[in-house]
Design a protein around this motif. Structure first.
Motif, PDB file in Angstrom:
ATOM      1  N   ASN A 162       0.058   1.383  -3.564  1.00  0.00           N
ATOM      2  CA  ASN A 162      -0.510   2.625  -4.076  1.00  0.00           C
ATOM      3  C   ASN A 162      -1.800   2.907  -3.342  1.00  0.00           C
ATOM      4  N   TYR A 163      -2.040   4.186  -3.088  1.00  0.00           N
ATOM      5  CA  TYR A 163      -3.211   4.582  -2.330  1.00  0.00           C
ATOM      6  C   TYR A 163      -3.958   5.707  -3.032  1.00  0.00           C
ATOM      7  N   ALA A 164      -5.249   5.722  -2.829  1.00  0.00           N
ATOM      8  CA  ALA A 164      -6.032   6.875  -3.238  1.00  0.00           C
ATOM      9  C   ALA A 164      -5.602   8.066  -2.397  1.00  0.00           C
ATOM     10  N   GLU A 165      -5.632   9.244  -3.001  1.00  0.00           N
ATOM     11  CA  GLU A 165      -5.200  10.446  -2.282  1.00  0.00           C
ATOM     12  C   GLU A 165      -6.007  10.651  -0.999  1.00  0.00           C
ATOM     13  N   SER A 166      -7.250  10.273  -1.032  1.00  0.00           N
ATOM     14  CA  SER A 166      -8.136  10.515   0.103  1.00  0.00           C
ATOM     15  C   SER A 166      -7.806   9.675   1.336  1.00  0.00           C
ATOM     16  N   VAL A 167      -7.003   8.627   1.163  1.00  0.00           N
ATOM     17  CA  VAL A 167      -6.694   7.761   2.299  1.00  0.00           C
ATOM     18  C   VAL A 167      -5.210   7.735   2.642  1.00  0.00           C
ATOM     19  N   LYS A 168      -4.391   8.402   1.853  1.00  0.00           N
ATOM     20  CA  LYS A 168      -2.951   8.417   2.117  1.00  0.00           C
ATOM     21  C   LYS A 168      -2.669   8.947   3.514  1.00  0.00           C
ATOM     22  N   GLY A 169      -1.779   8.241   4.200  1.00  0.00           N
ATOM     23  CA  GLY A 169      -1.417   8.654   5.557  1.00  0.00           C
ATOM     24  C   GLY A 169      -2.349   8.121   6.627  1.00  0.00           C
ATOM     25  N   ARG A 170      -3.484   7.563   6.222  1.00  0.00           N
ATOM     26  CA  ARG A 170      -4.441   7.027   7.193  1.00  0.00           C
ATOM     27  C   ARG A 170      -4.616   5.518   7.043  1.00  0.00           C
ATOM     28  N   PHE A 171      -4.565   5.026   5.825  1.00  0.00           N
ATOM     29  CA  PHE A 171      -4.776   3.605   5.567  1.00  0.00           C
ATOM     30  C   PHE A 171      -3.448   2.951   5.185  1.00  0.00           C
ATOM     31  N   THR A 172      -3.303   1.685   5.556  1.00  0.00           N
ATOM     32  CA  THR A 172      -2.126   0.915   5.186  1.00  0.00           C
ATOM     33  C   THR A 172      -2.549  -0.453   4.683  1.00  0.00           C
ATOM     34  N   ILE A 173      -2.095  -0.788   3.485  1.00  0.00           N
ATOM     35  CA  ILE A 173      -2.371  -2.110   2.933  1.00  0.00           C
ATOM     36  C   ILE A 173      -1.146  -2.989   3.142  1.00  0.00           C
ATOM     37  N   SER A 174      -1.391  -4.250   3.458  1.00  0.00           N
ATOM     38  CA  SER A 174      -0.296  -5.197   3.635  1.00  0.00           C
ATOM     39  C   SER A 174      -0.745  -6.563   3.131  1.00  0.00           C
ATOM     40  N   ARG A 175       0.241  -7.451   3.034  1.00  0.00           N
ATOM     41  CA  ARG A 175      -0.043  -8.742   2.404  1.00  0.00           C
ATOM     42  C   ARG A 175       0.768  -9.819   3.102  1.00  0.00           C
ATOM     43  N   ASP A 176       0.146 -10.936   3.356  1.00  0.00           N
ATOM     44  CA  ASP A 176       0.796 -12.105   3.923  1.00  0.00           C
ATOM     45  C   ASP A 176       0.548 -13.260   2.965  1.00  0.00           C
ATOM     46  N   ASN A 177       1.495 -13.500   2.086  1.00  0.00           N
ATOM     47  CA  ASN A 177       1.299 -14.543   1.078  1.00  0.00           C
ATOM     48  C   ASN A 177       1.239 -15.937   1.695  1.00  0.00           C
ATOM     49  N   ALA A 178       1.925 -16.124   2.806  1.00  0.00           N
ATOM     50  CA  ALA A 178       1.887 -17.423   3.475  1.00  0.00           C
ATOM     51  C   ALA A 178       0.481 -17.747   3.968  1.00  0.00           C
ATOM     52  N   GLU A 179      -0.250 -16.705   4.337  1.00  0.00           N
ATOM     53  CA  GLU A 179      -1.619 -16.879   4.814  1.00  0.00           C
ATOM     54  C   GLU A 179      -2.647 -16.556   3.742  1.00  0.00           C
ATOM     55  N   SER A 180      -2.169 -16.219   2.544  1.00  0.00           N
ATOM     56  CA  SER A 180      -3.062 -15.887   1.427  1.00  0.00           C
ATOM     57  C   SER A 180      -4.033 -14.784   1.806  1.00  0.00           C
ATOM     58  N   THR A 181      -3.525 -13.797   2.501  1.00  0.00           N
ATOM     59  CA  THR A 181      -4.384 -12.759   3.058  1.00  0.00           C
ATOM     60  C   THR A 181      -3.808 -11.373   2.790  1.00  0.00           C
ATOM     61  N   ILE A 182      -4.689 -10.439   2.504  1.00  0.00           N
ATOM     62  CA  ILE A 182      -4.291  -9.038   2.509  1.00  0.00           C
ATOM     63  C   ILE A 182      -5.091  -8.323   3.591  1.00  0.00           C
ATOM     64  N   TYR A 183      -4.539  -7.214   4.037  1.00  0.00           N
ATOM     65  CA  TYR A 183      -5.157  -6.449   5.108  1.00  0.00           C
ATOM     66  C   TYR A 183      -5.269  -4.988   4.693  1.00  0.00           C
ATOM     67  N   LEU A 184      -6.197  -4.312   5.308  1.00  0.00           N
ATOM     68  CA  LEU A 184      -6.292  -2.870   5.166  1.00  0.00           C
ATOM     69  C   LEU A 184      -6.488  -2.291   6.558  1.00  0.00           C
ATOM     70  N   GLN A 185      -5.428  -1.706   7.087  1.00  0.00           N
ATOM     71  CA  GLN A 185      -5.513  -1.040   8.383  1.00  0.00           C
ATOM     72  C   GLN A 185      -5.999   0.374   8.138  1.00  0.00           C
ATOM     73  N   MET A 186      -7.103   0.720   8.736  1.00  0.00           N
ATOM     74  CA  MET A 186      -7.719   2.030   8.527  1.00  0.00           C
ATOM     75  C   MET A 186      -7.729   2.789   9.839  1.00  0.00           C
ATOM     76  N   ASN A 187      -6.983   3.866   9.882  1.00  0.00           N
ATOM     77  CA  ASN A 187      -6.907   4.726  11.058  1.00  0.00           C
ATOM     78  C   ASN A 187      -7.473   6.097  10.728  1.00  0.00           C
ATOM     79  N   GLY A 188      -7.831   6.828  11.751  1.00  0.00           N
ATOM     80  CA  GLY A 188      -8.356   8.169  11.519  1.00  0.00           C
ATOM     81  C   GLY A 188      -9.567   8.179  10.621  1.00  0.00           C
ATOM     82  N   LEU A 189     -10.458   7.246  10.837  1.00  0.00           N
ATOM     83  CA  LEU A 189     -11.614   7.115   9.945  1.00  0.00           C
ATOM     84  C   LEU A 189     -12.507   8.340   9.988  1.00  0.00           C
ATOM     85  N   LYS A 190     -13.054   8.653   8.827  1.00  0.00           N
ATOM     86  CA  LYS A 190     -13.934   9.808   8.661  1.00  0.00           C
ATOM     87  C   LYS A 190     -15.296   9.328   8.159  1.00  0.00           C
ATOM     88  N   PRO A 191     -16.338  10.101   8.390  1.00  0.00           N
ATOM     89  CA  PRO A 191     -17.657   9.696   7.886  1.00  0.00           C
ATOM     90  C   PRO A 191     -17.654   9.429   6.381  1.00  0.00           C
TER      91      PRO A 191
END
Length: 114
Positions: free
Chosen positions: A58-87
């Motif tokens: 689930n994403y906030a409306e303000s970041v939909k289409g620009r941010f992607t969250i993912s998860r690697d349970n084997a590495e106990s890590t989550i990520y947030l890929q942020m593209n098209g960043l705005k001020p």
């Protein structure tokens, strides 16, 4: 459970950053994980959340289409890929993990210059 976020920095508008959050401790108990942010003078807000198996996001409306969250349970890590960043994405970003409680990591600062 301890959460450590990293990957913040200074980037120009239109650029990209990838945040990481590593969990340690009783990580097998973690269910939903995600990212919040708090901009200067504003309330903390949810950015993105991901289910335990990574299939539901689930994403906030303000970041939909620009941010992607993912998860690697084997590495106990989550990520947030942020593209098209705005001020307006400038904020301290916090990762969270939930069991019957909510655990917060220390934030990482993202600054987007115009």
């Amino acid at each position: 459970v301890q959460l450590q976020a990293s990957g913040g920095g200074l980037v120009q508008a239109g650029g990209s950053l990838r945040l990481s959050c590593v969990a340690s401790g009783s990580i097998s108990r973690l269910n939903v994980m995600g990212w919040y942010r708090q901009a200067p003078g504003k309330q903390r807000e949810v950015v993105a959340m991901i289910s335990r198996d990574g299939r539901t996001t689930n994403y906030a409306e303000s970041v939909k289409g620009r941010f992607t969250i993912s998860r690697d349970n084997a590495e106990s890590t989550i990520y947030l890929q942020m593209n098209g960043l705005k001020p307006e994405d400038t904020a301290v970003y916090y990762c969270i993990g939930t069991t019957t409680s909510t655990y917060w990591g220390r934030g990482t600062l993202v600054t987007v210059s115009s």
